[in-house]
Design a protein around this motif. Structure first.
Motif, PDB file in Angstrom:
ATOM      1  N   PRO A  93      14.321 106.751 -15.561  1.00 32.19           N
ATOM      2  CA  PRO A  93      12.871 106.882 -15.375  1.00 32.19           C
ATOM      3  C   PRO A  93      12.452 106.810 -13.910  1.00 32.19           C
ATOM      4  O   PRO A  93      11.522 107.513 -13.495  1.00 32.19           O
ATOM      5  N   ARG A  94      13.106 105.964 -13.115  1.00 32.68           N
ATOM      6  CA  ARG A  94      12.786 105.923 -11.692  1.00 32.68           C
ATOM      7  C   ARG A  94      13.007 107.298 -11.067  1.00 32.68           C
ATOM      8  O   ARG A  94      12.151 107.807 -10.329  1.00 32.68           O
ATOM      9  N   ALA A  95      14.138 107.921 -11.357  1.00 29.33           N
ATOM     10  CA  ALA A  95      14.416 109.243 -10.794  1.00 29.33           C
ATOM     11  C   ALA A  95      13.400 110.271 -11.280  1.00 29.33           C
ATOM     12  O   ALA A  95      12.905 111.099 -10.498  1.00 29.33           O
ATOM     13  N   ALA A  96      13.079 110.227 -12.572  1.00 29.02           N
ATOM     14  CA  ALA A  96      12.155 111.209 -13.141  1.00 29.02           C
ATOM     15  C   ALA A  96      10.752 111.085 -12.557  1.00 29.02           C
ATOM     16  O   ALA A  96       9.998 112.067 -12.518  1.00 29.02           O
ATOM     17  N   ALA A  97      10.398 109.894 -12.095  1.00 29.60           N
ATOM     18  CA  ALA A  97       9.070 109.705 -11.505  1.00 29.60           C
ATOM     19  C   ALA A  97       8.907 110.471 -10.204  1.00 29.60           C
ATOM     20  O   ALA A  97       7.781 110.741  -9.774  1.00 29.60           O
ATOM     21  N   PHE A  98      10.035 110.857  -9.594  1.00 32.13           N
ATOM     22  CA  PHE A  98       9.978 111.533  -8.298  1.00 32.13           C
ATOM     23  C   PHE A  98      10.648 112.906  -8.293  1.00 32.13           C
ATOM     24  O   PHE A  98      10.607 113.600  -7.276  1.00 32.13           O
ATOM     25  N   GLU A  99      11.279 113.289  -9.393  1.00 30.34           N
ATOM     26  CA  GLU A  99      11.974 114.571  -9.470  1.00 30.34           C
ATOM     27  C   GLU A  99      11.321 115.427 -10.556  1.00 30.34           C
ATOM     28  O   GLU A  99      11.599 115.291 -11.745  1.00 30.34           O
ATOM     29  N   ASP A 100      10.426 116.338 -10.124  1.00 26.28           N
ATOM     30  CA  ASP A 100       9.620 117.115 -11.065  1.00 26.28           C
ATOM     31  C   ASP A 100      10.401 118.189 -11.810  1.00 26.28           C
ATOM     32  O   ASP A 100       9.887 118.764 -12.775  1.00 26.28           O
ATOM     33  N   ARG A 101      11.615 118.492 -11.373  1.00 26.48           N
ATOM     34  CA  ARG A 101      12.393 119.532 -12.060  1.00 26.48           C
ATOM     35  C   ARG A 101      13.040 119.020 -13.348  1.00 26.48           C
ATOM     36  O   ARG A 101      13.608 119.817 -14.108  1.00 26.48           O
ATOM     37  N   ILE A 102      12.957 117.726 -13.597  1.00 26.57           N
ATOM     38  CA  ILE A 102      13.406 117.198 -14.889  1.00 26.57           C
ATOM     39  C   ILE A 102      12.357 117.567 -15.930  1.00 26.57           C
ATOM     40  O   ILE A 102      11.184 117.234 -15.797  1.00 26.57           O
ATOM     41  N   ALA A 103      12.796 118.249 -16.999  1.00 32.66           N
ATOM     42  CA  ALA A 103      11.852 118.736 -18.007  1.00 32.66           C
ATOM     43  C   ALA A 103      11.640 117.762 -19.151  1.00 32.66           C
ATOM     44  O   ALA A 103      10.627 117.855 -19.864  1.00 32.66           O
ATOM     45  N   ALA A 104      12.571 116.839 -19.362  1.00 29.33           N
ATOM     46  CA  ALA A 104      12.436 115.854 -20.432  1.00 29.33           C
ATOM     47  C   ALA A 104      13.288 114.645 -20.068  1.00 29.33           C
ATOM     48  O   ALA A 104      14.345 114.770 -19.440  1.00 29.33           O
ATOM     49  N   LEU A 105      12.815 113.477 -20.495  1.00 25.20           N
ATOM     50  CA  LEU A 105      13.449 112.210 -20.136  1.00 25.20           C
ATOM     51  C   LEU A 105      13.660 111.365 -21.389  1.00 25.20           C
ATOM     52  O   LEU A 105      12.788 111.308 -22.250  1.00 25.20           O
ATOM     53  N   VAL A 106      14.829 110.696 -21.460  1.00 32.18           N
ATOM     54  CA  VAL A 106      15.094 109.753 -22.546  1.00 32.18           C
ATOM     55  C   VAL A 106      15.601 108.449 -21.949  1.00 32.18           C
ATOM     56  O   VAL A 106      16.607 108.431 -21.238  1.00 32.18           O
ATOM     57  N   ALA A 107      14.901 107.341 -22.235  1.00 32.13           N
ATOM     58  CA  ALA A 107      15.316 106.006 -21.796  1.00 32.13           C
ATOM     59  C   ALA A 107      15.916 105.279 -22.987  1.00 32.13           C
ATOM     60  O   ALA A 107      15.254 105.106 -24.006  1.00 32.13           O
ATOM     61  N   MET A 108      17.165 104.801 -22.866  1.00 30.73           N
ATOM     62  CA  MET A 108      17.926 104.294 -24.010  1.00 30.73           C
ATOM     63  C   MET A 108      18.514 102.911 -23.701  1.00 30.73           C
ATOM     64  O   MET A 108      19.691 102.826 -23.384  1.00 30.73           O
ATOM     65  N   PRO A 109      17.761 101.838 -23.732  1.00 30.64           N
ATOM     66  CA  PRO A 109      16.344 101.687 -24.063  1.00 30.64           C
ATOM     67  C   PRO A 109      15.488 101.793 -22.798  1.00 30.64           C
ATOM     68  O   PRO A 109      16.023 101.938 -21.689  1.00 30.64           O
TER      69      PRO A 109
END
Length: 469
Positions: free
Chosen positions: A298-314
């Motif tokens: 999630p930290r990376a996804a907050a700054f990398e807009d090219r990620i189209a979907a994110l899953v945090a487990m947990p």
């Protein structure tokens, strides 16, 4: 002039080690709050249902392989991995019986699983292994070496940690080399130390496909990414990227690079590498994070807009809050003061099991701590790695996430209780929350007994969120 807080200055054997004594195995399993304890995030779920016994069991709600909850959790991971070919039920249970017969300890656990890995990497007795058999045995061997590696710092040979890692890495690479098609193996630039990557594809047709970047936690091995994503991705026509980041695998054990709180600096070069490939659909790149990587991804996804979907487990907001409050109290703003409390009041009172727990938990955040542990010694600088762990808090950046996000939670989540729901509540992007439950045997952190269910949930959601064009 600095002043110690009363809590920190008055630490004693019992206050400093509450949650460690008698619970070192649980902490060792993932460096977080013991079952039945409470954290700043709230209480552990109070359910008392059990598959094999009462909530007084070493690991409530699941089968008991070992009385020690740390050995039990790791044994369950090996057993669960059998469904993905990364273990064999008979091999694991035989090893469990041998360990219990000898007396379960870090030494017997490490030696038994190392020997099992060695046996699988040798040719079968009386015959020469065929290529496919060699491939499958190498995958299981990488699991068993990983099991041994997890407890080696508490064994009679802590200095063998790097050699044991390399044995597991060699078996993993053998498995990859003999796969059809083999993954593309490359080094992606990252600071002074490149990131090793393994890019798995369903075939070599060159077809553009959706791709998932699989992020490991603080103590996982590459084989865990096979269990929790690669095989599932390939079966659904997806590409899958496995990598070692700072604090993980090769970067930690060999290159001596510790975790960074700025995980976007790790994921962005991976995305650069992927979008340059013609067999990657640049509009359908997903990112997953397993265990503590439920914070990193999630930290990376907050700054990398090219990620189209994110899953945090947990979903994990603050890994530091996963440590018992009595351990967190050791940390004060002053480095000298903190380290004096640590060295003078805490370390002398540690049992060998407690010491091994803390060595394992802190090594991904401190090279001096890792090298001291390999030399059979306790690290003396508690302040520096503790501050690094504390800096992984992403509470204030979760609101920046824009892409659809799935947050997983688990019945009896023993390491980050309460944090997945808190992350979900803070998200402002399209979002889903799902708890895997004891009703189907998918309870506990990362569903160790049900990785197939785990993958079904994740990839069903990914395929619905990122449908084909």
């Amino acid at each position: 002039m600095t002043h110690a807080s009363k809590d920190a200055a008055d630490l004693s054997r019992r206050t400093a080690l509450t949650g460690l004594a008698g619970g070192a195995g649980v902490l060792l399993a993932s460096g977080c709050t013991p079952l039945g304890a409470t954290s700043a995030q709230g209480p552990t779920p109070s359910r008392t249902g059990s598959a094999t016994g009462s909530a007084d069991d070493a690991t409530p709600g699941v089968m008991t392989l070992f009385k020690d909850p740390g050995f039990n959790f790791n044994g369950l991971l090996a057993l669960g991995a059998a469904g993905q070919g990364a273990g064999e039920v008979g091999e694991v249970l035989t090893a469990v019986n041998e360990i219990n017969k000898a007396g379960a300890s870090a030494q017997t656990y490490t030696a038994t699983f190392k020997n099992l890995g060695d046996q699988l990497m040798a040719a079968p007795v009386g015959s020469k292994a065929a290529t496919e058999t060699t491939r499958l045995r190498a995958l299981r061997a990488s699991q068993y070496y990983g099991q041994a590696l997890f407890f080696v710092l508490g064994s009679d040979d802590p200095g063998g940690e790097e050699r044991l890692y390399k044995s597991g890495r060699s078996s993993w690479d053998t498995f990859c080399r003999l796969s059809a098609p083999p993954p593309v193996m490359a080094d992606v630039p990252y600071g002074r130390t490149p990131l090793p990557v393994w890019f798995f594809r369903p075939d070599v047709s060159g077809e553009q496909r959706p791709t998932v970047i699989l992020t490991n936690g603080s103590d996982g091995q590459n084989v865990d990414m096979w269990t929790y994503g690669v095989q599932a991705a390939l079966a659904r026509g997806w590409n899958a990227l496995v990598y070692d980041g700072p604090g993980q695998g090769q970067l930690l054990q060999v290159d001596r690079v510790v975790f960074t709180p700025r995980w976007e600096t790790v994921v962005t070069p991976l995305v650069d590498w992927l979008v340059a490939r013609t067999d990657v659909d640049a509009g359908r790149i997903a990112l997953t994070g397993l265990s503590m990587a439920g914070d990193l991804a999630p930290r990376a996804a907050a700054f990398e807009d090219r990620i189209a979907a994110l899953v945090a487990m947990p979903g994990v907001l603050a890994p530091w809050l996963g440590f018992p409050p009595e351990i967190r109290k050791i940390l004060t703003p002053d480095k000298a003061e903190t380290n004096n409390i640590w060295s003078e009041q805490v370390v002398p009172e540690l049992t060998s099991a407690e010491a091994a727990t803390l060595k394992k938990r802190f090594e991904p955040f401190s090279v001096p701590a890792m090298l001291a542990a390999r030399d059979g010694k306790m690290f003396t600088d508690f302040h520096t790695p503790a501050q690094l762990i504390k800096s992984l808090d992403i509470t204030d950046v979760v609101g920046r996430i824009k892409m659809p996000t799935l947050v997983l939670d688990y019945d009896y989540e023993q390491f980050y209780p309460g944090q997945p729901r808190q992350m979900f509540d803070k998200l402002t992007s399209p979002k889903d929350y799902l708890k895997l439950t004891a009703a189907t045997g998918a309870q506990l952190h990362c569903s160790p007994m049900a990785p197939q269910q785990h993958c079904e949930v994740v990839f069903d959601w990914l395929q619905e969120t990122l449908p084909g064009r």
